[in-house]
Motif scaffolding. Structure first.
Motif, mmCIF file in Angstrom:
data_model
loop_
_atom_site.group_PDB
_atom_site.id
_atom_site.type_symbol
_atom_site.label_atom_id
_atom_site.label_comp_id
_atom_site.label_asym_id
_atom_site.label_seq_id
_atom_site.Cartn_x
_atom_site.Cartn_y
_atom_site.Cartn_z
ATOM 1 N N ALA A 42 -3.440 4.249 5.348
ATOM 2 C CA ALA A 42 -2.080 3.822 5.689
ATOM 3 C C ALA A 42 -1.246 5.043 6.055
ATOM 4 C CB ALA A 42 -1.448 3.080 4.513
ATOM 5 N N PRO A 43 -0.598 5.043 7.226
ATOM 6 C CA PRO A 43 0.221 6.207 7.606
ATOM 7 C C PRO A 43 1.515 6.307 6.821
ATOM 8 C CG PRO A 43 0.384 4.491 9.267
ATOM 9 C CD PRO A 43 -0.648 4.031 8.280
ATOM 10 N N PHE A 44 1.955 5.200 6.222
ATOM 11 C CA PHE A 44 3.161 5.203 5.405
ATOM 12 C C PHE A 44 3.067 4.048 4.409
ATOM 13 C CE2 PHE A 44 4.030 3.055 9.451
ATOM 14 C CZ PHE A 44 4.299 1.772 9.008
ATOM 15 N N ALA A 45 3.931 4.082 3.411
ATOM 16 C CA ALA A 45 3.956 3.003 2.422
ATOM 17 C C ALA A 45 4.550 1.754 3.056
ATOM 18 C CB ALA A 45 4.773 3.429 1.206
ATOM 19 N N VAL A 48 0.841 -1.190 0.000
ATOM 20 C CA VAL A 48 0.000 0.000 0.000
ATOM 21 C C VAL A 48 0.882 1.248 0.000
ATOM 22 C CG1 VAL A 48 -1.911 -1.117 1.203
ATOM 23 C CG2 VAL A 48 -0.123 0.004 2.529
ATOM 24 N N THR A 49 0.318 2.335 -0.477
ATOM 25 C CA THR A 49 1.010 3.621 -0.479
ATOM 26 C C THR A 49 0.533 4.467 0.688
ATOM 27 O OG1 THR A 49 -0.647 4.578 -1.958
ATOM 28 C CG2 THR A 49 1.283 3.567 -2.978
ATOM 29 N N GLN A 50 1.288 5.497 0.999
ATOM 30 C CA GLN A 50 0.903 6.384 2.086
ATOM 31 C C GLN A 50 -0.417 7.080 1.768
ATOM 32 O OE1 GLN A 50 3.792 9.371 3.016
ATOM 33 N NE2 GLN A 50 2.726 10.088 4.834
ATOM 34 N N GLY A 51 -1.355 7.034 2.720
ATOM 35 C CA GLY A 51 -2.657 7.661 2.539
ATOM 36 C C GLY A 51 -3.688 6.783 1.855
ATOM 37 N N GLN A 104 7.121 -1.742 6.956
ATOM 38 C CA GLN A 104 7.972 -1.514 5.783
ATOM 39 C C GLN A 104 8.987 -2.648 5.703
ATOM 40 O OE1 GLN A 104 9.415 2.462 6.695
ATOM 41 N NE2 GLN A 104 7.872 3.405 5.376
ATOM 42 N N THR A 105 8.543 -3.743 5.121
ATOM 43 C CA THR A 105 9.344 -4.970 5.140
ATOM 44 C C THR A 105 10.509 -4.951 4.163
ATOM 45 O OG1 THR A 105 7.804 -5.958 3.549
ATOM 46 C CG2 THR A 105 7.374 -6.348 5.873
ATOM 47 N N GLN A 106 10.614 -3.934 3.306
ATOM 48 C CA GLN A 106 11.744 -3.878 2.387
ATOM 49 C C GLN A 106 13.037 -3.494 3.113
ATOM 50 O OE1 GLN A 106 9.152 -1.974 2.484
ATOM 51 N NE2 GLN A 106 9.508 0.141 1.810
#
Length: 388
Positions: free
Chosen positions: A268-271, A89-92, A295-297
């Motif tokens: 989502a508060p962040f990507a 997901v992307t932020q927002g 942020q699993t990356q």
């Protein structure tokens, strides 16, 4: 001469003293043939600190939960879920929508309509009365002025006529009075002239009173009409301030309705990546929230170091990490040392280990290559060796 009967003195204390002196001197003489070995130097190597731990995203795992309804509504229930486990997901981005959205959407529209009404009221106050109302009031004033002049002219004619009759009756009375004095006319005829004069004078007084009444009454109506005209033309500052205050109240209500409506959309508060879905459509949101996001990356390691060894750990130390599912060790550096001593959460399979140990969390930032190697492996159990 025989030795029998001879007495020997005891020389042994003196002999021992001589022998001791000779031995001491011999010891003090240099001995080049004897090799003296230096004392060995003992080097103390700091011990490596070993600890169990796990991997988690560098952003940590965030459990997204909708806020508590501020409008006194019931607990949040999911109307639609727009993601699944593993989705990025992307932020927002909207992740879920609550079932209170329809109700709060109607409240928002009502607040917007109330604001528009208050703004229209302010515009009306600033504009004053309608042009048609102003023109109608001006025409009424003109009609009253015309009415006053017409009635006044008619009444003045009556007053003038009666004044002429009074003048004539006065002349007649005076003439007959003179004739009566001369004996040419009777008393009765003089009395009739006196009565006629009084009657005409009364009519004149009444006509003059009516003229005054007409002027006062109509003039009062004109003044009232002029005051009404000034009132509808005037824009009072108090009316403007009242209308502006009403707009501010409506704007606050609209903002509150907008905030309540926005809270029905969980964003989502962040990507990052959806790790777990806790609540499905139709279910009430529990203590775990709706989803877990991270942020699993970019991964980081959390080691649980025993409280007895935490003093050996310093920021910036190199850490080597191992896991059963990876062939090569991971590398990183200590970036954060916790300040709370807590109960151990990660234990191994050895039943003899103390599972109630007290530990301190140490966070390790993985090297880029190591982080990429274990990207997405949240909660992977690891063993860390913090290098001295």
């Amino acid at each position: 001469m025989g030795m029998t009967g001879l007495r020997w003195s005891r020389p042994w204390p003196w002999g021992l003293a001589v022998l001791g002196g000779l031995a001491g001197g011999w010891l003090m003489l240099p001995r080049p043939w004897v090799r003296v070995e230096p004392a060995p130097v003992v080097v103390v190597t700091p011990a490596t600190v070993t600890a169990l731990g796990y991997l988690e995203p560098a952003s940590r795992v965030i459990q997204l939960t909708p806020p508590t309804p501020s409008d006194g509504g019931q607990n949040s229930r999911i109307a639609s879920l727009r993601v699944e486990e593993g989705d990025w997901v992307t932020q927002g981005q909207v992740i879920a929508v609550l079932d209170s959205q329809a109700r709060l959407q109607a409240a928002y529209q009502e607040a917007a309509a109330n604001l528009a009404l208050a703004q229209a009221n302010l515009a009306q106050v600033l504009a004053g009365a309608k042009p048609g109302e102003i023109q109608a009031q001006k025409e009424r004033i003109q009609r009253l002025i015309a009415q006053r002049e017409t009635e006044r002219a008619a009444q003045m004619a009556t007053v003038n006529r009666l004044q002429a009759e009074v003048d004539f009756a006065t002349t007649e009375r005076n003439r007959y009075r003179q004739l009566f004095r001369e004996g040419a006319e009777s008393q009765s005829l003089l009395d009739s002239k006196e009565l006629n004069l009084k009657a005409v004078q009364n009519q004149l007084a009444e006509a003059q009173a009516n003229l005054t009444r007409i002027e006062r009454t109509v003039q009062k109506q004109i003044h009232e009409a002029q005051a009404t005209l000034a009132q509808i033309q005037e824009v009072r500052s108090v009316d403007v301030q009242t209308a502006q205050a009403e707009i501010q109240i409506r704007q606050s209500a609209l903002h509150k309705a907008q905030v309540n409506l926005e809270q029905t959309r969980l964003r989502a508060p962040f990507a990052g990546q959806i790790l777990t879905v806790y609540t499905r459509p139709g279910e009430v949101v529990g203590t775990n929230g709706v989803v877990a996001l991270g942020q699993t990356q970019k991964m980081t390691a959390v080691l649980e170091v025993y409280e007895t060894e935490i003093r050996k750990v310093k920021l910036g130390q190199t850490v080597r990490l191992f896991a059963d599912s990876i062939n090569e060790p991971l590398w990183g550096k200590v970036t954060q040392i916790g300040v709370i001593i807590q109960r151990q959460n990660v234990i191994n399979s050895d039943p003899s280990e103390n599972i109630d140990s007290r530990v301190v969390e140490v966070r390790v930032e993985l090297a880029p290559q190591s982080s990429q190697q274990v990207a997405g492996q949240t909660n992977l159990q690891i063993t860390g060796e913090i290098q001295p």
